[in-house]
Design a protein around this motif. Structure first.
Motif, PDB file in Angstrom:
ATOM      1  N   GLU A 190       0.609  -2.073  -9.603  1.00 11.07           N
ATOM      2  CA  GLU A 190       0.639  -2.271  -8.143  1.00 11.07           C
ATOM      3  C   GLU A 190       1.428  -3.509  -7.741  1.00 11.07           C
ATOM      4  O   GLU A 190       1.790  -3.680  -6.576  1.00 11.07           O
ATOM      5  CB  GLU A 190      -0.791  -2.343  -7.602  1.00 11.07           C
ATOM      6  N   ASP A 191       1.726  -4.386  -8.710  1.00  7.54           N
ATOM      7  CA  ASP A 191       2.349  -5.659  -8.350  1.00  7.54           C
ATOM      8  C   ASP A 191       3.870  -5.639  -8.304  1.00  7.54           C
ATOM      9  O   ASP A 191       4.491  -6.591  -7.854  1.00  7.54           O
ATOM     10  CB  ASP A 191       1.914  -6.746  -9.348  1.00  7.54           C
ATOM     11  N   ARG A 192       4.459  -4.571  -8.803  1.00  9.55           N
ATOM     12  CA  ARG A 192       5.926  -4.522  -8.850  1.00  9.55           C
ATOM     13  C   ARG A 192       6.504  -4.541  -7.431  1.00  9.55           C
ATOM     14  O   ARG A 192       6.061  -3.791  -6.565  1.00  9.55           O
ATOM     15  CB  ARG A 192       6.332  -3.238  -9.584  1.00  9.55           C
ATOM     16  N   GLN A 193       7.502  -5.385  -7.201  1.00  7.81           N
ATOM     17  CA  GLN A 193       8.142  -5.449  -5.876  1.00  7.81           C
ATOM     18  C   GLN A 193       9.002  -4.206  -5.660  1.00  7.81           C
ATOM     19  O   GLN A 193       9.678  -3.744  -6.599  1.00  7.81           O
ATOM     20  CB  GLN A 193       9.045  -6.683  -5.771  1.00  7.81           C
ATOM     21  N   ALA A 194       8.977  -3.668  -4.461  1.00 13.70           N
ATOM     22  CA  ALA A 194       9.783  -2.469  -4.178  1.00 13.70           C
ATOM     23  C   ALA A 194      10.129  -2.415  -2.688  1.00 13.70           C
ATOM     24  O   ALA A 194       9.597  -3.192  -1.878  1.00 13.70           O
ATOM     25  CB  ALA A 194       9.010  -1.217  -4.582  1.00 13.70           C
ATOM     26  N   VAL A 195      11.021  -1.497  -2.372  1.00 17.59           N
ATOM     27  CA  VAL A 195      11.436  -1.301  -0.984  1.00 17.59           C
ATOM     28  C   VAL A 195      11.446   0.206  -0.699  1.00 17.59           C
ATOM     29  O   VAL A 195      11.930   0.985  -1.523  1.00 17.59           O
ATOM     30  CB  VAL A 195      12.858  -1.883  -0.767  1.00 17.59           C
ATOM     31  N   VAL A 196      10.883   0.587   0.432  1.00 14.04           N
ATOM     32  CA  VAL A 196      10.995   1.982   0.860  1.00 14.04           C
ATOM     33  C   VAL A 196      11.916   2.001   2.079  1.00 14.04           C
ATOM     34  O   VAL A 196      11.603   1.392   3.116  1.00 14.04           O
ATOM     35  CB  VAL A 196       9.612   2.589   1.207  1.00 14.04           C
ATOM     36  N   ALA A 197      13.059   2.672   1.940  1.00 16.96           N
ATOM     37  CA  ALA A 197      14.036   2.737   3.031  1.00 16.96           C
ATOM     38  C   ALA A 197      14.019   4.152   3.585  1.00 16.96           C
ATOM     39  O   ALA A 197      14.256   5.112   2.856  1.00 16.96           O
ATOM     40  CB  ALA A 197      15.424   2.386   2.507  1.00 16.96           C
ATOM     41  N   ARG A 198      13.707   4.255   4.873  1.00 14.46           N
ATOM     42  CA  ARG A 198      13.538   5.581   5.495  1.00 14.46           C
ATOM     43  C   ARG A 198      14.546   5.770   6.621  1.00 14.46           C
ATOM     44  O   ARG A 198      14.805   4.836   7.384  1.00 14.46           O
ATOM     45  CB  ARG A 198      12.112   5.679   6.046  1.00 14.46           C
ATOM     46  N   GLY A 210       7.638  -4.893  -0.322  1.00  8.62           N
ATOM     47  CA  GLY A 210       6.372  -5.493  -0.722  1.00  8.62           C
ATOM     48  C   GLY A 210       5.987  -5.007  -2.104  1.00  8.62           C
ATOM     49  O   GLY A 210       6.803  -4.423  -2.823  1.00  8.62           O
ATOM     50  N   ARG A 211       4.704  -5.218  -2.464  1.00  6.68           N
ATOM     51  CA  ARG A 211       4.217  -4.738  -3.766  1.00  6.68           C
ATOM     52  C   ARG A 211       4.059  -3.212  -3.682  1.00  6.68           C
ATOM     53  O   ARG A 211       3.721  -2.677  -2.619  1.00  6.68           O
ATOM     54  CB  ARG A 211       2.869  -5.380  -4.087  1.00  6.68           C
ATOM     55  N   LEU A 212       4.283  -2.553  -4.802  1.00  8.33           N
ATOM     56  CA  LEU A 212       4.158  -1.086  -4.813  1.00  8.33           C
ATOM     57  C   LEU A 212       2.802  -0.639  -4.282  1.00  8.33           C
ATOM     58  O   LEU A 212       2.702   0.324  -3.519  1.00  8.33           O
ATOM     59  CB  LEU A 212       4.343  -0.553  -6.238  1.00  8.33           C
ATOM     60  N   GLY A 213       1.736  -1.359  -4.695  1.00 13.76           N
ATOM     61  CA  GLY A 213       0.377  -1.009  -4.272  1.00 13.76           C
ATOM     62  C   GLY A 213       0.258  -1.041  -2.747  1.00 13.76           C
ATOM     63  O   GLY A 213      -0.312  -0.134  -2.134  1.00 13.76           O
ATOM     64  N   ASP A 214       0.821  -2.096  -2.133  1.00 11.62           N
ATOM     65  CA  ASP A 214       0.726  -2.234  -0.673  1.00 11.62           C
ATOM     66  C   ASP A 214       1.559  -1.165   0.029  1.00 11.62           C
ATOM     67  O   ASP A 214       1.154  -0.624   1.060  1.00 11.62           O
ATOM     68  CB  ASP A 214       1.209  -3.624  -0.237  1.00 11.62           C
ATOM     69  N   LEU A 215       2.726  -0.877  -0.538  1.00 11.51           N
ATOM     70  CA  LEU A 215       3.600   0.125   0.094  1.00 11.51           C
ATOM     71  C   LEU A 215       2.937   1.502   0.075  1.00 11.51           C
ATOM     72  O   LEU A 215       2.959   2.230   1.071  1.00 11.51           O
ATOM     73  CB  LEU A 215       4.955   0.182  -0.627  1.00 11.51           C
ATOM     74  N   ALA A 216       2.329   1.852  -1.068  1.00  7.39           N
ATOM     75  CA  ALA A 216       1.670   3.161  -1.182  1.00  7.39           C
ATOM     76  C   ALA A 216       0.545   3.261  -0.156  1.00  7.39           C
ATOM     77  O   ALA A 216       0.379   4.281   0.521  1.00  7.39           O
ATOM     78  CB  ALA A 216       1.134   3.352  -2.596  1.00  7.39           C
ATOM     79  N   GLN A 217      -0.201   2.176  -0.033  1.00 12.94           N
ATOM     80  CA  GLN A 217      -1.331   2.176   0.907  1.00 12.94           C
ATOM     81  C   GLN A 217      -0.830   2.273   2.358  1.00 12.94           C
ATOM     82  O   GLN A 217      -1.330   3.073   3.150  1.00 12.94           O
ATOM     83  CB  GLN A 217      -2.125   0.883   0.727  1.00 12.94           C
ATOM     84  N   LYS A 218       0.180   1.463   2.646  1.00  9.57           N
ATOM     85  CA  LYS A 218       0.724   1.422   4.017  1.00  9.57           C
ATOM     86  C   LYS A 218       1.230   2.804   4.447  1.00  9.57           C
ATOM     87  O   LYS A 218       0.913   3.277   5.537  1.00  9.57           O
ATOM     88  CB  LYS A 218       1.884   0.429   4.021  1.00  9.57           C
ATOM     89  N   LEU A 219       1.991   3.443   3.575  1.00  4.26           N
ATOM     90  CA  LEU A 219       2.549   4.749   3.940  1.00  4.26           C
ATOM     91  C   LEU A 219       1.464   5.815   4.064  1.00  4.26           C
ATOM     92  O   LEU A 219       1.537   6.683   4.931  1.00  4.26           O
ATOM     93  CB  LEU A 219       3.625   5.186   2.951  1.00  4.26           C
TER      94      LEU A 219
END
Ligand code: SAM
Length: 287
Positions: A190-198, A210-219
């Motif tokens: 969950e800590d890996r930094q990532a970007v979701v571009a839509r 943000g962190r992968l964990g946060d991005l998954a939760q946010k989306l």
């Protein structure tokens, strides 16, 4: 009338132009793309109905030939003989750069093997557009296209990326973005930094990092953000490849004797690689 070669009286071979088209914003169409698409003898298009919108916007009247994943191999002989007769052909896909997760590879390879000239008319590609705004290292990166649709194969593909030190760029469809992000969290952590571009270049363009964990939760929580097209850019593994390779060997040996959690704890103590990473490796190995 194709120009002829005076020595042999053979017609001069035509050129295959590989033309990028916009990924959402028609204003990104280049002047040269319009000029080439208007002047060639035929345009090989992934979906002729879809490209008609682009053609009518720019007043292009050139004849279109369908060239998609299903019919590409079968269309190659006819297209090569047109090129051989001196006709110029442009290749386009529904959006962005042909061949980038789009049809065209077989045709370009065949044209090259035949000694024909293949010339790019560059422009948009979602992968480069996403990388250019992600704020993750761009000195070295890998493009993985779409992950497999089936969960087991997808997790396997992600496991192969676990120790990838370069930035990873992935395409994802709206139907699978949540499942894919959840699998990324599961395999890469969950800590890996990532970007979701839509919806890049479109009205509802959003780029979240943000962190992968946060991005998954946010989306997952924000259903409104679950529309459109997605590129996911993931930071490379910070751990040194060699350390991980050694740790992986040790972990494999320990897994012969110990349950996953315990094997990961021992391997972490002995190698300095994070216990979480080793535990994920153990799970990915089916323990
Ligand atoms: N050839 C195209 C290119 O050069 O980008 C890619 C074609 S591929 C079939 C379509 C995928 O590209 C989408 O599912 C999405 O992952 C990505 N994509 C295309 N346009 C996009 C956009 N405007 N914003 C975000 N992703 C996009």
């Amino acid at each position: 009338m194709p120009a002829s070669n005076s020595k042999t009286d053979q017609p001069k071979a035509g050129v295959l132009y590989v033309v990028a088209t916009p990924i959402g914003n028609l204003a990104d169409m280049s002047e040269r793309a319009v000029q080439i698409l208007s002047s060639v003898d035929a345009v090989a298009a992934e979906d002729t109905r879809h490209s008609r919108v682009l053609f009518s916007q720019f007043g292009i009247k050139t004849r279109m030939i369908s060239l998609n994943e299903q019919n590409e191999a079968g269309k190659i002989p006819a297209l090569l003989s047109m090129l051989g007769r001196g006709e110029d052909i442009a290749l386009i896909s529904d959006a962005g750069t042909p061949l980038i997760s789009d049809p065209g590879f077989q045709l370009v390879r065949a044209a090259r093997e035949t000694g024909l000239r293949v010339s790019p008319v560059p422009g948009a590609s979602a992968m480069i557009a996403a990388l250019s705004v992600a704020g993750l290292p761009t000195d070295r990166f890998v493009f993985e296209g779409f992950l497999p649709a089936r969960p087991v194969a997808r997790r396997k593909a992600l496991t192969r990326l676990l120790t990838e030190p370069r930035t990873v760029v992935l395409y994802e469809s709206v139907h699978r973005i949540i499942d894919s992000l959840n699998d990324m969290v599961r395999v890469l952590g969950e800590d890996r930094q990532a970007v979701v571009a839509r919806e890049l270049t479109k009205k509802f363009e959003t780029v979240v990092h943000g962190r992968l964990g946060d991005l998954a939760q946010k989306l997952s929580q924000d259903r409104a953000s679950l529309k459109g097209e997605f590129v996911v850019v993931i930071a490379g593994s910070a751990a040194l490849e060699e350390d991980l390779a050694d740790a992986r060997k040790l972990l494999q040996a320990l897994l012969e004797e110990l349950p996953a959690a315990q094997a990961a704890r021992v391997a972490a103590k002995m190698t300095g690689v994070s216990r979480k990473t080793l535990y994920r490796m153990a799970l990915a190995a089916g323990r």
